[in-house]
Each structure stands twice: as C-alpha cells, then as structure tokens.
Write an enzyme that holds these catalytic residues in place. Structure first.
Site, mmCIF file in Angstrom:
data_model
loop_
_atom_site.group_PDB
_atom_site.id
_atom_site.type_symbol
_atom_site.label_atom_id
_atom_site.label_comp_id
_atom_site.label_asym_id
_atom_site.label_seq_id
_atom_site.Cartn_x
_atom_site.Cartn_y
_atom_site.Cartn_z
ATOM 1 N N ARG A 286 0.855 -1.181 0.000
ATOM 2 C CA ARG A 286 0.000 0.000 0.000
ATOM 3 C C ARG A 286 0.898 1.240 0.000
ATOM 4 O O ARG A 286 1.480 1.600 1.022
ATOM 5 C CB ARG A 286 -0.925 -0.012 1.222
ATOM 6 C CG ARG A 286 -1.606 1.316 1.471
ATOM 7 C CD ARG A 286 -2.711 1.217 2.489
ATOM 8 N NE ARG A 286 -2.324 0.688 3.781
ATOM 9 C CZ ARG A 286 -1.726 1.385 4.750
ATOM 10 N NH1 ARG A 286 -1.393 2.648 4.553
ATOM 11 N NH2 ARG A 286 -1.441 0.833 5.913
ATOM 12 N N HIS A 290 -3.876 4.154 4.573
ATOM 13 C CA HIS A 290 -4.924 3.141 4.649
ATOM 14 C C HIS A 290 -6.242 3.715 4.130
ATOM 15 O O HIS A 290 -6.918 3.098 3.308
ATOM 16 C CB HIS A 290 -5.084 2.672 6.086
ATOM 17 C CG HIS A 290 -6.209 1.713 6.290
ATOM 18 N ND1 HIS A 290 -6.174 0.419 5.828
ATOM 19 C CD2 HIS A 290 -7.412 1.859 6.891
ATOM 20 C CE1 HIS A 290 -7.304 -0.195 6.134
ATOM 21 N NE2 HIS A 290 -8.081 0.660 6.781
ATOM 22 N N TYR A 299 4.008 5.532 11.207
ATOM 23 C CA TYR A 299 4.350 4.151 11.568
ATOM 24 C C TYR A 299 5.225 3.422 10.552
ATOM 25 O O TYR A 299 5.522 2.241 10.731
ATOM 26 C CB TYR A 299 3.070 3.345 11.827
ATOM 27 C CG TYR A 299 2.046 3.361 10.714
ATOM 28 C CD1 TYR A 299 2.175 2.533 9.601
ATOM 29 C CD2 TYR A 299 0.938 4.199 10.777
ATOM 30 C CE1 TYR A 299 1.235 2.547 8.584
ATOM 31 C CE2 TYR A 299 -0.024 4.215 9.775
ATOM 32 C CZ TYR A 299 0.127 3.389 8.673
ATOM 33 O OH TYR A 299 -0.812 3.405 7.677
#
Length: 392
Positions: A286, A290, A299
């Site tokens: 990805r 998200h 993160y």
C-alpha cells in the site's frame, strides 16, 4: 517473446528493513521465523520489465492484450487519484486508496469471466473497473448520497463492504448457491492481510473447504493492517494458512499484472472444476494511506516506501512494452489523454450527484412494516416540516 526466460522458483522481494517504527518499545523486536523462509513467489514479469515463464502458470499475452492491461492500470490509478483529491477538497467524506495495488486488482479482475461473481472490500476500485462499474458510482457511498451506487446483479460485483472480513462469508454462501444451482461459474472474495486475522475470514475458510465451494480467496497483502505490520500477524507466510483448512494456497507477485492474471485464472478454473477453494496471496504494498483519515508517516519509514516504489506495477509493464517494441509515444499519450478526460468526468459527476431526501434513510431497513421505524420516520418528517415546508 524477446527477453523471456524460464524459472522454477522466484523468491519474495524484501522491502527495506531496519525500521524502528516496526518495533515500538514494549512490543518486541523478534520477527516471526516463519516469515523469514523466503517462500515461493510466482512472478512472470520482473520489476525491470523482463518476461519470464513459470511451469505451473503459463501465460501468452498478445501485444493488444498487454497494451489493454497497461491502459487499465493507468486509468484505474487516475480514478484513485481523483478520489483522494475529491476527499481532500471536502467533496467526499472518506476515500480508500488502491495506490500500488493496481496490478493485483486488474490482473485478478481480468481473469474473471462475466458470470463470475466478486465480493469486494472497500478499495477494489480496479476490480470494479474490470466488472464494468462506472467509476462515478464508486463515489456515492464515500460522498454519503447512497448505500452503494450500483446493482450487484448487473455487474456480478457486490457492494463495497466496510465491516472487515464479512464479505468472505457472503462469498462462500453465494458460492454454495452457485454449486447447488449447477452453474459453471466461480466466486472470488477480496480481503486484506489484516482482514485475514478476522474470525469471519477464517470461518469462511472452514465453510468453503467443508462444502468444497467454488470460491477463490484473494488476499491483497499490502504489508500493513492500517498501522500493524504483517510480521505481528502471522507466524507463517499468509498463503500457507490455506493448508491448515485443506485447500491450496499460492503467493503471487502482486505488482506483476501478468502473474496476477495467470494465477487467478488458474485458481478460478480450479474452483469451477469442482476442486474447491484456493487462496491467492497477492504480495504487494500500500503506497498511500490506509484511508484518507490515516497518516502512514507515523508508523513506517520512507526507505521502505521507496524500496517498493521501484517495483511500481505501471512502470514495470511499461518497461515490458518498451522492450517488446509494442509501446510508443503515441500510445502512451493517448492513454494519458483518456485518463485526463476520465478525471474530468469523475470530478463533474461527483459534484452532480444528487443529495438524497433525509427520509430515505428509513427505506429498506426492514422487509415488512416496523412500528419503531414508522414512528421515527414520522417524527423526522414533522421536524423537517418546520424548515420552510421541507418535509424531506
């Protein structure tokens, strides 16, 4: 074709490692040994655009088919970019991006026959494209003006599912119906690596295997379940979970549109022939957030993202077209022009989507009249009537 070679086995491409963001203090730094096995990865097109063969998944692609796949990838990426832009401009409440996952979706989507039925999550914009759902119809739910925007039976493509993993059970149930009807078709359930840890998905594996249902479980392993990396979810490579339920699993290079096409086509044929389910793990990444409410810089490291950028599915296919001499400046310009025109249609179409009457929220909640719904509807109608006669 030129530049083609045969391989027996290819291993998983390893993204940049060493990120402190993957091992926050107090959560441990040990990687699961099962993930370090370098499992087999089915690949037919290298990141450099070199065509290779796999003995178990042969694929012949004509020049026209290759150009058509390139067009799909480019247009779907543009649809996705417009969805993100519209959300940033306040025209959508949310958008789930597919950036980086185009090959997994287009390859698997083009592997389906018209009578095969797909059950998506909420980011399968590329599969929707392959199933003939107009891109503008994808925006309605994210704009909050409808509950889906298309007829699932018209396109053999179910409505987007927000509840994580529940569509896998729906897919197995539908496949069991197909099986009992004696239809010569298959069903495919899409989900992500995070959803594969949901009970619904694992229960669907149980039912699919027990009833030998004609279903393909297609997991887009994009490495991150929102902010949780895959090594904190699995002790073995994801595709190996299938063996514990009694059906085969395979890992495919999710950034290789040829491999995704060949492997999904074989998995669907496996299901249609009465051999039961198969799990396809599309190993991809990805590239964006998200959803548009997420900030992935919190993160994961830029180095990891950049390592995967080098495996970009569109650039990989373009390199192949160039090597084979079947892509030229005129062709690429025509695709870019079509993408611009599609983007303009999406922007104007989104703004033109009509707002629904507030009272329609009560429609189709229950099949039969319901006292509480009737009371609530009347209350809201009276309330709205106090605003210049706007009964809704």
């Amino acid at each position: 074709m030129t530049g083609r070679r045969a391989v027996e086995k290819s291993t998983t491409p390893t993204p940049a490692s060493g990120s402190t963001k993957r091992a926050p203090q107090g959560r441990g730094t040990r990687r699961n040994p099962g993930l370090d096995e370098e499992p087999q990865l089915i690949q037919l097109l290298t990141p450099a655009g070199e065509r290779i063969d796999h003995p178990d998944y042969p694929l012949e692609v004509t020049p026209q088919e290759a150009r058509s796949l390139y067009r799909d990838l480019v247009l779907v990426r543009r649809v996705d970019a417009e969805g993100t832009a519209l959300q940033r401009q306040g025209e959508l409440g949310l958008w789930a991006s597919l950036l980086g996952q185009e090959a997994a979706q287009i390859g698997s989507g083009r592997a389906m026959r018209p009578d095969d039925f797909a059950f998506p999550t909420y980011r399968e914009h590329g599969v929707a494209w392959c199933k003939g759902v107009p891109p503008i119809n994808l925006l309605g739910m994210f704009r909050g003006v409808n509950n889906g925007g298309w007829d699932p039976n018209e396109h053999n493509f179910n409505l987007y599912t927000i509840v994580i993993g529940s569509q896998a059970l729906h897919a197995v149930g539908y496949a069991m119906g197909v099986q009992r009807d004696g239809a010569d078709s298959a069903v495919i359930a899409y989900f992500g690596d995070g959803a594969s840890s949901q009970g619904d998905v694992l229960e669907s594996f149980v039912f699919g295997a027990s009833y030998n249902a004609p279903v393909v479980f297609f997991c887009q392993n994009n490495q991150w379940a929102i902010s949780e990396p895959v090594e904190r979810q699995f002790r073995v490579p994801l595709y190996k979970r299938a063996a514990g339920f009694g059906f085969p699993g395979v890992r495919v290079d999710g950034n290789d549109v040829f491999a995704c096409l060949a492997v999904t086509r074989a998995a669907l044929a496996h299901a249609r022939s009465g051999q039961g389910p198969m799990l396809v793990e599309a190993y991809t990444y990805r590239m964006g957030a998200h959803t548009t409410s997420d900030d992935p810089t919190k993160y994961r490291d830029d180095e990891e993202v950049e390592a995967w950028r080098q495996k970009d599915p569109i650039q990989r296919l373009r390199a192949y077209l160039d090597k084979e001499g079947i892509g030229d400046a005129e062709f690429y310009a025509s695709v870019d022009k079509e993408a611009d025109e599609l983007a303009a249609q999406i922007r104007s179409g989104c703004l033109a989507l009509p707002d629904p009457s507030p009272l329609t929220m009560f429609d189709h909640v229950y099949a039969d009249p319901h006292a509480q719904i009737t009371e609530d509807r009347a209350f809201l109608a009276d309330y709205l009537a106090g605003f210049d006669g706007q009964e809704g």
